[in-house]
Design a protein around this motif. Structure first.
Motif, PDB file in Angstrom:
ATOM      1  N   ALA A 183       0.734  -1.250  -0.029  1.00  0.00           N
ATOM      2  CA  ALA A 183      -0.146  -0.063   0.054  1.00  0.00           C
ATOM      3  C   ALA A 183       0.775   1.331  -0.174  1.00  0.00           C
ATOM      4  CB  ALA A 183      -0.796   0.029   1.283  1.00  0.00           C
ATOM      5  N   ALA A 184       1.992   1.098   0.797  1.00  0.00           N
ATOM      6  CA  ALA A 184       2.935   2.384   0.790  1.00  0.00           C
ATOM      7  C   ALA A 184       3.468   2.720  -0.635  1.00  0.00           C
ATOM      8  CB  ALA A 184       3.772   2.215   1.699  1.00  0.00           C
ATOM      9  N   TYR A 185       3.749   1.652  -1.184  1.00  0.00           N
ATOM     10  CA  TYR A 185       4.361   1.625  -2.609  1.00  0.00           C
ATOM     11  C   TYR A 185       3.472   2.333  -3.605  1.00  0.00           C
ATOM     12  CZ  TYR A 185       5.719  -0.144  -7.079  1.00  0.00           C
ATOM     13  OH  TYR A 185       6.078  -0.116  -8.508  1.00  0.00           O
ATOM     14  N   LEU A 186       2.229   2.003  -3.462  1.00  0.00           N
ATOM     15  CA  LEU A 186       1.033   2.526  -4.261  1.00  0.00           C
ATOM     16  C   LEU A 186       0.991   3.873  -3.988  1.00  0.00           C
ATOM     17  CD1 LEU A 186      -1.687  -0.389  -4.440  1.00  0.00           C
ATOM     18  CD2 LEU A 186      -0.116   0.399  -6.127  1.00  0.00           C
ATOM     19  N   ASP A 187       0.993   4.376  -2.527  1.00  0.00           N
ATOM     20  CA  ASP A 187       1.148   5.651  -2.162  1.00  0.00           C
ATOM     21  C   ASP A 187       2.280   6.530  -2.799  1.00  0.00           C
ATOM     22  OD1 ASP A 187      -1.210   6.450  -0.217  1.00  0.00           O
ATOM     23  OD2 ASP A 187      -0.377   4.994   0.896  1.00  0.00           O
ATOM     24  N   LEU A 188       3.097   5.689  -2.874  1.00  0.00           N
ATOM     25  CA  LEU A 188       4.359   6.586  -3.283  1.00  0.00           C
ATOM     26  C   LEU A 188       4.492   6.756  -4.717  1.00  0.00           C
ATOM     27  CD1 LEU A 188       7.332   4.748  -1.202  1.00  0.00           C
ATOM     28  CD2 LEU A 188       6.908   7.280  -1.134  1.00  0.00           C
TER      29      LEU A 188
END
Ligand code: PLP
Length: 433
Positions: A283-288
């Motif tokens: 999820a953090a990867y998608l946010d980034l």
């Protein structure tokens, strides 16, 4: 690192040489990290090895980049990412007011937040006073009591787009030794920086414009680091903390060990670590990934939104458009002061009809997607009174202009003429006999 927003949103918080020179941020899909030996383990658990990871519920390298990047964009001293915007709000409120207290907030906030403030937090000893207009400083001032722990507001309100006078609220809060918490979800860090104007804590639903693609639920808390936590009012920052205990340290409370970062360090240790609404590394990867294009997305969406608002303003079936970026309200000066690049991509309008017309309109849109999210690349439409703000009692909703014929739009990246055409045909169908 650069101080320019457009560079920071792509590079900050990440050093490729520490990640095998991977140009993009890798996904650390692992739970825990090898402690290597007992000496190192002791250093890691006592926080003596800055940047060392141990367990992904507390910190994870992919999530860490996201936290550092948003923190840099907001000008804070630290950020914690969590699994939703509601978790961000919940942890921020608990971390300031746990054990009991009082908070002042406006009524025109996101429905689930209002529901939580009104029906759930009182069960934890945290009580709220709500005001119609958070910029009515005299009224807010009168409501401040000895046990008031914070003032809370949305920088741009959902769904009417009222703008909070953040500097004035910060001054009022600080004069009374309380922090100002701002939900900056609608404008995002790109359009507005609450810390620069005196806010102490900023919360986000990065589910919205920060990630921008409607594919991840997530949230953040950013600590401005300027608030002076006092022992009398906020004893939690001065309590002895077992995880900070180590030989040679006389004081082991958050205020004395961490100083300016006490709030965010405590939030990670006591709330993320113990209550566990952790953000998943993917999820953090998608946010980034979404964050890398935030400026271009939002610039275009703001421009398209203003054109659509203009169009709606001239449509005979539209009673009123609520878009403070049109500069046609008494908030004009606030908008100019805080939002030179625009207020955001979300606004609302009131249909000159009834609930049936609203239903017909919603059932006839072809490009706009009917759903309760905002800040997506796709344009979205919803009727707040039935969906996103249904928790608010009818009388209060109406006072906030959230009538049964109010429709909220979130503008995406489609062609503006196609979007206008879609609304136009759906409005026409809504009023066909
Ligand atoms: N804050 C605002 C202003 C919102 O609009 C929302 C959701 O719509 C939230 C917080 C909650 O975010 P999440 O859905 O990520 O929990």
């Amino acid at each position: 690192m650069s101080s320019n927003f457009n560079t920071k949103r792509i590079h900050n918080g990440y050093r490729p040489r520490e990640f095998n020179y991977s140009a993009t941020v890798p996904i650390f899909q692992n739970v825990a990290f090898d402690l290597k030996n007992t000496n190192r383990a002791s250093q890691v658990v006592h926080g003596e090895l800055p940047g060392a990871f141990m367990y992904s519920r507390v910190a994870n390298p992919t999530v860490d980049v996201f936290e550092k990047r948003i923190n840099d964009l907001d000008g804070g001293v630290g950020a914690v990412a969590v699994s939703s915007g509601m978790a961000a709000i919940t942890y921020a409120i608990l971390n300031v007011a746990e054990g009991g207290g009082h908070i002042i907030a406006p009524l025109d906030i996101y429905g689930a937040a209002l529901d939580e403030f009104r029906t759930l937090f009182p069960k934890f000893g945290i009580n709220f006073d709500f005001v119609d207009n958070i910029n009515d400083l005299e009224k807010v001032k009168k409501l401040i009591k000895p046990d008031t722990k914070a003032i809370y507001a949305e920088s741009v309100s959902n769904p009417i787009t009222n703008v909070a006078d953040v500097s004035a609220l910060a001054t009022l809060a600080h004069t009374n030794q309380i922090p100002l918490i701002i939900d900056n979800t609608f404008p995002t860090s790109y359009l507005f920086n609450p810390i620069k104007f005196g806010a102490d804590i900023v919360v986000y639903s990065s589910t919205k414009g920060i990630s921008g693609h409607g594919n991840v639920v997530s949230g953040l808390i950013v600590d401005g680091g300027n608030f002076n936590w006092t022992k009398e009012k906020f004893p939690q920052f001065f309590e002895e903390e077992i995880t900070l205990k180590k030989s040679g340290r006389k004081e082991f409370n958050f205020a004395e060990v961490f100083g300016k970062t006490a709030f965010i360090q405590r939030l990670r240790t006591k709330y993320l670590r113990l209550m566990g609404a952790v953000l998943d590394p993917f999820a953090a990867y998608l946010d980034l990934l979404g964050l890398e294009t935030i400026s271009e997305r939002i610039d275009k969406e703001v421009e398209t939104g203003l054109k659509i608002a203009d169009y709606l303003g001239s449509n005979q079936h539209v009673k009123r458009v609520f878009h403070s970026g049109l500069l046609n309200t008494n908030q004009k000066n606030l908008v100019k002061k805080y939002f030179p690049k625009g207020i955001g991509t979300i606004f609302s309008f009131e249909l000159a009809g009834n609930k049936k017309n609203v239903e017909k309109l919603l059932n006839n849109v072809k490009l706009f997607t009917y759903l309760p999210n905002v800040g997506d690349n796709r344009s979205l439409i919803v009727n707040p009174s039935e969906v996103t703000h249904r928790e608010i009692p009818e009388e209060e909703r109406k006072k906030q202009n959230i009538s049964d014929t109010l429709i909220r739009l979130s503008i995406g990246l489609e062609d503006v003429n196609d979007l206008i055409q879609d609304l136009s045909q759906a409005i026409n169908k809504a009023f066909e006999e």
